[in-house]
Design an enzyme around this catalytic site. Structure first.
Site, short mmCIF file in Angstrom:
data_model
loop_
_atom_site.label_atom_id
_atom_site.label_comp_id
_atom_site.label_asym_id
_atom_site.label_seq_id
_atom_site.Cartn_x
_atom_site.Cartn_y
_atom_site.Cartn_z
N GLY A 11 -1.27 -3.59 -9.00
CA GLY A 11 -2.95 -3.25 -9.20
C GLY A 11 -2.94 -2.22 -10.23
O GLY A 11 -3.76 -1.24 -10.52
N GLY A 14 -6.34 -1.34 -11.97
CA GLY A 14 -7.24 -0.36 -11.34
C GLY A 14 -7.23 1.15 -11.92
O GLY A 14 -6.59 1.54 -12.96
N ILE A 57 0.28 -10.21 -5.84
CA ILE A 57 1.31 -9.75 -5.12
C ILE A 57 1.60 -10.89 -3.82
O ILE A 57 2.34 -10.70 -3.21
CB ILE A 57 0.78 -8.27 -4.50
CG1 ILE A 57 -0.69 -8.45 -3.75
CG2 ILE A 57 0.94 -7.35 -5.33
CD1 ILE A 57 -0.87 -7.24 -2.93
N TYR A 156 -10.73 -2.73 5.49
CA TYR A 156 -9.95 -1.98 4.69
C TYR A 156 -9.48 -0.91 5.38
O TYR A 156 -8.23 -0.56 5.16
CB TYR A 156 -11.07 -1.53 3.56
CG TYR A 156 -10.36 -0.80 2.53
CD1 TYR A 156 -9.63 -1.10 1.38
CD2 TYR A 156 -10.72 0.81 2.51
CE1 TYR A 156 -8.78 -0.30 0.58
CE2 TYR A 156 -10.32 1.77 1.82
CZ TYR A 156 -9.37 1.00 0.66
OH TYR A 156 -8.77 1.77 -0.11
N1 SER Z 1 -12.57 4.69 -2.58
C1 SER Z 1 -12.29 3.60 -1.39
C2 SER Z 1 -13.52 2.98 -1.26
O1 SER Z 1 -14.60 3.46 -1.31
C3 SER Z 1 -11.58 4.21 -0.24
O2 SER Z 1 -10.40 4.50 -0.35
O3 SER Z 1 -13.29 1.68 -0.75
#
Ligand code: SER
Length: 342
Positions: A11, A14, A57, A156
């Protein structure tokens, strides 16, 4: 082919990757950096790395290729689908965020077995691992400790929380072997980051993105409609402090670490307080509010602030920037420079 101890960053194109590559290449110029990302590295990062592998990945052949060519003893596994993006395709998020992390932990274990030393493995978790059940409880909870309210409401957040456990397993309980034998070859270290704000890059797909978006929009003369209510509050941190924290944690002797997962915080302004500071710096900024109920719900489930005393005690977490200085000394001057003449 490099048999020098090397670093693998996933990643890497990023936001954290960008800042980390620049710091690592200065602090440890002799340690080759290999990166793995679906997207090409920006040119300023590409010139600092030994090899930038383009790919996923989830592709075992790519990881096996890196395993065969390099002696990796540090992994920074930054690749992930962020929280807003993950709600559009939860099953894909699980694949990337969980299966991807499992692949990297297996990679680290195999690397460690092949060169006989533990592989230091950095994993960025998030305040998304928390889930506060209501705004009232969020208000009462104040600074939340690592082990409280671990009931995330997003894919997430659930992915991050589970991967924290996977990391602890590989690090401390792998095949139920005694930890002192270090037969488990992964030295997993994890920070739960607050929202991060960088002057160099703009995030995409996150739910804490309203803060960086507000300031980058104001500096580039774009109108901005904030997607959360003005009273919304979560912790934030300036990117240089986030990278500094990664270095401090990775440099700490393992015996000093009482946990595998650490909260860190710096400042915790409301969206209105951020808007006020941005407006003072860019008086012509056109800022409004247009609440996105889903994203609002996500941020409302995240803590207003975190208790980071374990990070301060165990490895000296000490952010340089508070709210006023993050904006006054880092974000606003750097962002003004970045957009000057654009
Ligand atoms: N900053 C991230 C998000 O907003 C959180 O880890 O998804």
């Amino acid at each position: 082919m490099s048999r020098k101890p090397s670093v693998l960053i996933t990643g890497a194109s990023g936001e954290i990757g960008h800042a980390l590559i620049s710091r690592l290449s200065h602090s440890d110029p002799d340690r080759p950096i290999v990166t793995l990302d679906l997207n090409p590295l920006p040119p300023e990062s590409a010139k600092l790395v030994k090899q930038a592998v383009n790919g996923s990945i989830l592709d075992p052949a790519l990881l096996d290729g890196i395993l065969a060519q390099y002696e990796v003893d540090h992994v920074y596994h930054l690749a992930a689908l962020l929280s807003t993006r993950s709600e559009f395709s939860p099953a894909l998020a699980h694949k990337v965020n969980v299966e991807g992390t499992l692949n990297l932990l297996e990679f680290a274990q195999k690397q460690g077995e092949s060169h006989g030393r533990p592989v230091a493995f950095f994993y960025p978790s998030s305040i998304a691992a928390f889930g506060l059940p209501s705004l009232d409880i969020k208000g009462q909870a104040g600074q939340v400790k690592e082990d409280d309210y671990n009931v995330p409401t997003t894919m997430y957040g659930a992915n991050k929380l589970y991967c924290e456990h996977l990391g602890r397993y590989y690090s401390r309980h792998y095949k139920q072997l005694a930890v002192e034998t270090m037969s488990g070859k992964v030295d997993f270290r994890c920070i739960r980051f607050p929202g991060l704000i960088s002057a160099e890059t703009v995030p995409s797909g996150g739910t804490s993105d309203y803060a960086p978006e507000m300031i980058h929009a104001a500096a580039s003369g774009q109108p901005y409609a904030c997607f959360v209510r003005p009273d919304t509050r979560i912790p934030f941190m300036a990117m240089p402090d986030a990278v500094d924290a990664i270095f401090r944690l990775m440099d700490a002797p393992r015996a000093r670490l009482s946990r595998t997962v650490y909260n860190i915080g710096a400042f915790a302004p409301s969206a209105a307080e951020i808007a006020t500071v941005v407006h003072a710096a860019f008086p012509k900024a056109e800022m409004s509010t247009k609440v996105d109920e889903k994203r609002q719900g996500i941020v409302d489930s995240w803590p207003a602030d975190v208790d980071d005393s374990a990070a301060r005690n165990d490895w000296g977490h000490a952010p340089q920037y508070g709210f006023a200085s993050a904006f006054g000394e880092y974000l606003i001057p750097s962002i003004k420079k970045r957009y000057a003449g654009a």
